[in-house]
Scaffold this active site. Structure first.
Site, mmCIF file in Angstrom:
data_model
loop_
_atom_site.group_PDB
_atom_site.id
_atom_site.type_symbol
_atom_site.label_atom_id
_atom_site.label_comp_id
_atom_site.label_asym_id
_atom_site.label_seq_id
_atom_site.Cartn_x
_atom_site.Cartn_y
_atom_site.Cartn_z
ATOM 1 C CG ASP A 1 28.420 11.883 -32.135
ATOM 2 O OD1 ASP A 1 28.844 13.056 -32.639
ATOM 3 O OD2 ASP A 1 28.196 11.833 -31.031
ATOM 4 C CG ASP B 1 25.756 10.596 -27.502
ATOM 5 O OD1 ASP B 1 26.635 11.162 -28.345
ATOM 6 O OD2 ASP B 1 26.202 11.085 -26.401
ATOM 7 C CG ASP C 1 24.527 12.772 -32.653
ATOM 8 O OD1 ASP C 1 25.210 13.614 -33.309
ATOM 9 O OD2 ASP C 1 24.891 12.193 -31.657
#
Length: 668
Positions: free
Chosen positions: A341, A550, A554
């Protein structure tokens, strides 16, 4: 997962009720209580034995340990037998009882404690994930203000909202429905959905999501879907579905447990029954069968697998990486591709002032422009404002007090600084009245060129006007983590594949950060379901994916990936509980480190299994071909256990945690 959470908030609030207690502590789980009791009883029995206490005393402690830690796996094993399946839990209980029957009650107790503790850890992980998913539902408000046909306001349950309903969202409230703004202007923090660090300006025609946080303006929104189809509800459903349907990986030894278990039990029964039917004395036949069961029991095989993986987990913990289970520790070494990410993972997640472009004719230096901008932004709580003020303080500038401060929702701020009117806002709202005069066209081109240059670089742009004339252009951007580029190189060395970037951010910002980190494959503007689809697409190509993320957005992809790794400091509760690995210090270099350590652990496990298999085969052959004395069989069995145990503990050494070959030791 035990529970299956459905889409709507109302339904999820009911369906999320599981067989687990609803208390938040691990002590509420019966598996934990029984495992702790079994461990304490084992410790008491061991202490009593070492202290030369009467045999009946430490036997009592050990047998109580058997009962506390063995009844649940034993019962589960008996239930499996009803379905004609023999699992290793029942085999361990039988082996423990067999060990006690021939006087080796300590060995049996150790097996019981290992399996009870393993079951407790699995129960804790499952319980935390269920609790985090239930907590995610709280992001969306329970109630919403709905406008009737006559314009009257009505407070209703958010779960009752239907497509076409019109709701009012006041400043500071969470939005109760996915939909479209029909009037009003504000800035909405939608990091839970897209991961973008800066609030997004919203006005008529823009889309909004349930569970996101409204800023300082009021919005009137038309719901586009029913509550069951909101993005936040789909995140809940996707996490639950991915956790429930994700194939349960197993330790290597568990993959062959049924055949081994059936073969060992059948051989033990045959070794007892056949000689007995042939006329051998009952005691002699029983002794031979029990000796066979002890030397052939998978104690050494279990210890060949667990100590190296547990030692590797402990070593990882010392370096700031929490690996949640031995299965994860083993599987991490099979990672073939790492996906990141962006915001909060590859980057620090905190917007910073990246550029100050002073426009010609403004009569300001860069420091003058920054000082004016900081003074105007200082009263604001907007993340862009904090970035500007922080940059001014880092540069050693004094932030002057401003007067007549006003924040215009979705547009920016205005204030009076030193008798000058300073406005800071988005280009589309502040460039409509550029300078006048003969050079107006050229000036306007310069302003737009400066804005375009920063936007092309992936930065969020704000324009500063002083007394009505554009004076400077500010670029705000998230900053790459210091070790990101080195980590990408190390990951390529370890996995043989370049990482992939999966982000909800805009393409230009994602491309800029990816280029700095050395990542070529960039997939941007992804919603949570898009990230899940991307992970499944990557795994369909035949590579196990480790996803590092995080945020709440996600979590579904973390659950869907072969290995999910969450950033511990900035990570959301849902991401931390869904992930298999937690990087507690947010050190990206830990990712190639844990992959390398897992591979070392797998090599040690393989070596241990060979050692255990050779010794077991030798002892079994001796027992079948001749007459293996029971004390010698126990000695050989215990010796193999000690050897593989000590070999596994080598992974506790600090030097076994190393980065990829030829890379600097950034992990410590």
């Amino acid at each position: 997962m035990t529970a299956v959470l459905t889409g709507s908030r109302a339904a999820a609030g009911q369906d999320a009720v599981t067989a687990r207690p609803q208390e938040s502590g691990a002590w509420s789980l019966p598996e934990v209580r029984w495992a702790v009791l079994a461990t304490l009883l084992f410790a008491a029995g061991l202490a009593a034995r070492l202290a030369a206490a009467p045999a009946w005393l430490w036997w009592t402690f050990f047998l109580a340990c058997y009962a506390a830690g063995g009844w649940e796996p034993g019962l589960a094993g008996l239930r499996a037998l009803r379905h004609r399946a023999l699992d290793v839990d029942l085999l361990m209980v039988v082996a423990a009882i067999g060990a006690a029957a021939i006087g080796q009650v300590l060995d049996g107790g150790l097996l019981i404690v290992i399996f009870a503790t393993s079951g407790a850890l699995e129960a804790v992980a499952t319980h935390h994930t269920e609790r985090a998913v239930r907590g995610l539902l709280d992001l969306a408000p329970d109630r919403a203000v709905r406008l009737g046909p006559d314009g009257a306001e009505e407070l209703v349950d958010a779960a009752e909202l239907a497509a076409g309903d019109v709701i009012v969202v006041r400043p500071g409230e969470r939005i109760a429905a996915d939909g479209q703004v029909i009037s009003g202007a504000s800035e909405v923090d939608q990091a839970t959905i897209t991961g973008e660090p800066l609030p997004a300006p919203k006005e008529a025609g823009d889309a909004v999501f349930a569970g996101t946080l409204n800023g300082t303006g009021a919005l009137t929104i038309r719901a586009g879907t029913a509550a069951a189809d909101f993005v936040i509800a789909r995140i809940v459903s996707m996490v639950a579905e991915a956790s429930a349907t994700k194939a349960r990986t197993q330790l290597f030894i568990e993959k062959v447990e049924r055949r081994y278990s059936v073969g060992m039990v059948a051989a033990t029964v045959a070794l007892f029954a056949i000689p007995l039917l042939a006329g051998e004395a009952f005691q002699a036949a029983l002794l031979r069968a029990m000796t066979f069961m002890i030397v052939a029991s998978p104690c050494a095989v279990v210890l060949a697998t667990m100590p190296p993986l547990l030692a590797a987990m402990a070593n990882s913990g010392r370096h700031g990486v929490l690996v949640k289970s031995a299965v994860v520790m083993e599987e991490a070494g099979q990672t073939g591709l790492v996906a990141f990410d962006k915001t909060g993972t590859l980057t620090e997640g905190t917007p910073r002032l990246a550029a100050v472009r002073v426009l010609a004719g403004a009569g300001l230096t860069e420091h003058d422009a920054l000082s004016l901008a900081a003074a105007a932004e200082n009263p604001s709580e907007h993340p862009l404002a904090r970035a500007v003020v922080s940059a001014a303080k880092d540069a050693g500038l004094t932030v002057e007090a401003a007067t007549r401060f006003a924040a215009l929702p979705g547009r920016g701020v205005t204030a009076t600084v030193g008798g000058r009117t300073v406005e800071i806002g988005s280009p589309r709202h502040l460039l409509g009245t550029a300078a006048v005069g003969a050079s107006a066209s050229e000036f306007r081109q310069e302003v737009h060129a400066a804005v375009a240059a920063l936007e092309d670089d992936g930065q969020t742009v704000a324009v500063m006007r002083v007394d009505g004339t554009p004076a400077a252009v500010l670029g705000i951007a998230d900053r790459l983590r210091p070790a990101a580029a080195e980590t990408v190189v190390a990951i390529i060395a370890v996995t043989g594949a370049a990482p992939v970037l999966l982000t909800g951010d805009n393409r230009r910002a994602a491309a800029r950060l990816a280029a700095e980190a050395g990542i070529a494959d960039v997939r941007a503007e992804l919603l949570p379901e898009d990230k899940v689809a991307a992970v499944r697409e990557l795994e369909a190509a035949g590579r196990r994916v480790l996803l590092a993320g995080d945020g709440v957005n996600d979590a579904p992809a973390l659950a869907a990936a072969s290995i999910g790794a969450a950033m511990g400091r900035a990570g959301s509760d849902l991401a931390l509980d869904t992930a298999d690995i937690v990087i507690m210090r947010d050190d990206l270099a830990a990712i190639p480190g844990v992959i390398s350590l897992s591979r070392r652990a797998r090599r040690v496990v393989t070596a241990n299994l060979v050692i255990a298999a050779v010794i077991i085969a030798a002892l079994v052959t001796w027992d079948l071909a001749g007459h293996l004395p029971l004390p010698l069989g126990v000695l050989g069995h215990e010796g193999s256990t000690v050897i593989v145990g000590l070999n596994g503990l080598r992974l506790l050494r600090a030097r076994t945690w190393t980065p990829a070959p030829d890379q600097p030791a950034t992990v410590s």
